[in-house]
Design a protein around this motif. Structure first.
Motif, PDB file in Angstrom:
ATOM      1  N   GLU A  75       1.523   4.172  -2.876  1.00 48.50           N
ATOM      2  CA  GLU A  75       1.248   5.641  -2.705  1.00 48.50           C
ATOM      3  C   GLU A  75       2.447   6.430  -3.338  1.00 48.50           C
ATOM      4  OE1 GLU A  75       0.120   6.252   1.515  1.00 48.50           O
ATOM      5  OE2 GLU A  75       0.855   8.403   1.503  1.00 48.50           O
ATOM      6  N   ARG A 117       8.346  10.410   5.703  1.00 49.48           N
ATOM      7  CA  ARG A 117       7.894   8.994   5.987  1.00 49.48           C
ATOM      8  C   ARG A 117       8.984   8.200   6.672  1.00 49.48           C
ATOM      9  NH1 ARG A 117       2.619   8.530   3.434  1.00 49.48           N
ATOM     10  NH2 ARG A 117       2.424   6.589   4.660  1.00 49.48           N
ATOM     11  N   GLU A 142       2.761   7.008  -6.865  1.00 53.33           N
ATOM     12  CA  GLU A 142       2.226   8.136  -7.308  1.00 53.33           C
ATOM     13  C   GLU A 142       2.550   9.749  -7.130  1.00 53.33           C
ATOM     14  OE1 GLU A 142      -1.294   6.791  -5.365  1.00 53.33           O
ATOM     15  OE2 GLU A 142      -2.087   5.477  -6.891  1.00 53.33           O
ATOM     16  N   ARG A 143       3.809   9.587  -6.514  1.00 52.60           N
ATOM     17  CA  ARG A 143       4.373  10.944  -6.286  1.00 52.60           C
ATOM     18  C   ARG A 143       5.713  11.021  -7.200  1.00 52.60           C
ATOM     19  NH1 ARG A 143       2.996  13.074  -1.231  1.00 52.60           N
ATOM     20  NH2 ARG A 143       4.472  14.950  -1.916  1.00 52.60           N
ATOM     21  N   GLU A 151       0.862  -1.424   0.039  1.00 50.33           N
ATOM     22  CA  GLU A 151      -0.068  -0.089  -0.033  1.00 50.33           C
ATOM     23  C   GLU A 151       0.886   1.153   0.041  1.00 50.33           C
ATOM     24  OE1 GLU A 151      -2.677   0.231   3.325  1.00 50.33           O
ATOM     25  OE2 GLU A 151      -3.624   2.122   2.609  1.00 50.33           O
ATOM     26  N   LEU A 152       1.929   1.249   0.874  1.00 45.86           N
ATOM     27  CA  LEU A 152       2.729   2.469   0.986  1.00 45.86           C
ATOM     28  C   LEU A 152       3.551   2.544  -0.547  1.00 45.86           C
ATOM     29  CD1 LEU A 152       3.966   5.010   2.107  1.00 45.86           C
ATOM     30  CD2 LEU A 152       5.377   3.380   3.635  1.00 45.86           C
TER      31      LEU A 152
END
Ligand code: JDK
Length: 277
Positions: free
Chosen positions: A108, A140, A111-112, A104-105
């Motif tokens: 995420e 993070r 997408e950056r 999941e991370l």
């Protein structure tokens, strides 16, 4: 995507020139820049560490070189990268005390447009660096697992590979990631079963008959049962956490054969075992 990595061991990041990540770079899908932290030291010995305040074992990385390195990276304009577009990067700090690195991370982060990794050594980085850039960037602190490594470089290799394969056009169709275990929603969060290829017999070992049958319904059921058995053996926590609505009647029968029982809430547990939250 642009990725900056600041490290005292730039050579540790050489594997980023190989295979999937190396090809993505060669194709211009990924712009990776590895920086030597020691280029932002000013003493003869290029010192990056010092003794910890409050005492205790080991050394801590001094804040000044990290501050100069990150300021440099954040202000290197002159091209049309994400910084020129006014994008703020994610600062990813590998540490044994970070949040877990999950698929999941990885999604995420993929997408950056811009990730900055700061793999440390010794006992980690002076806390004030994380505080300072926490006010300017999305920080993070991430752990790749519950074991202690000697530094953050191996975690960076792991995270960059997990992120890079999610970038549009990086994976070919043949190896596409729609069925990844742990991909959100994939296979109801079960591990994948075993896979086989030619030859049909190897060292006296054949292929499970069902895979040669051409019977797609039976093959799908067999694969599902294999996935349930493997998940039961290797990741019982995933079975216990499983949404019962994601399981059909045959799944429930297979789990019963594997020793699982359904509680009053419909969740699966094993007799005499506590539920891990
Ligand atoms: C980055 C330095 C080594 C060793 C203190 C921690 C409990 C106290 C740091 N998933 C994962 N594992 N290891 C890392 C990682 C280790 C790192 C760095 C990432 C920078 N190290 C190190 C010991 C301590 N020790 C465990 C007792 C801290 C990421």
């Amino acid at each position: 995507m642009r990725i900056d990595v600041v490290t005292i061991f730039p050579e540790y990041l050489e594997p980023l020139n190989v295979s999937l990540v190396g090809k993505a770079r060669a194709r211009g899908q990924l712009d990776v820049r590895v920086h030597d932290l020691r280029s932002w030291t000013h003493d003869r010995h290029h010192t990056v560490d010092d003794t910890p305040y409050g005492g205790g074992p080991g050394m801590v990385m001094k804040p000044e070189p990290w501050g100069e390195a990150l300021d440099h990276i954040l202000t290197t304009g002159g091209d049309d990268g994400p910084e020129a577009a006014g994008e703020r990067p994610v600062l990813v700090v590998p540490t044994p005390s970070g949040e877990p690195f999950t698929q999941e991370l990885a999604v995420e982060l993929s997408e950056r447009p811009w990730l900055v990794f700061t793999p440390a050594r010794y006992e980690g980085i002076d806390r004030r660096v994380i505080e300072e850039y926490g006010e300017r960037l999305d920080v993070r602190e991430v752990s790749i697992g519950d074991y202690v490594l000697a530094g953050g470089e191996a975690p960076v290799l792991v995270m960059v590979e997990a992120v890079a394969r999610l970038l549009p056009g990086v994976l070919g169709n043949a190896e596409s990631h729609r069925d990844d275990s742990f991909a959100p929603g994939a296979m109801a969060d079960l591990l994948e079963g075993p896979v086989f290829t030619k030859p049909p017999e190897w060292r006296g070992r054949g292929i499970p008959e069902v895979l040669l049958s051409g019977h797609h319904g039976r093959i799908a059921r067999w694969r599902r049962d294999q996935a349930l058995a493997r998940t039961s053996a290797n990741r019982p926590d995933l079975i216990a956490r499983c949404d019962p609505a994601a399981l059909d009647k045959r799944d429930r029968a297979t789990l019963a054969e594997l020793g699982w029982q359904q509680g009053t809430d419909g969740r699966f547990g094993r007799p005499g075992e506590a539920v891990e939250e």
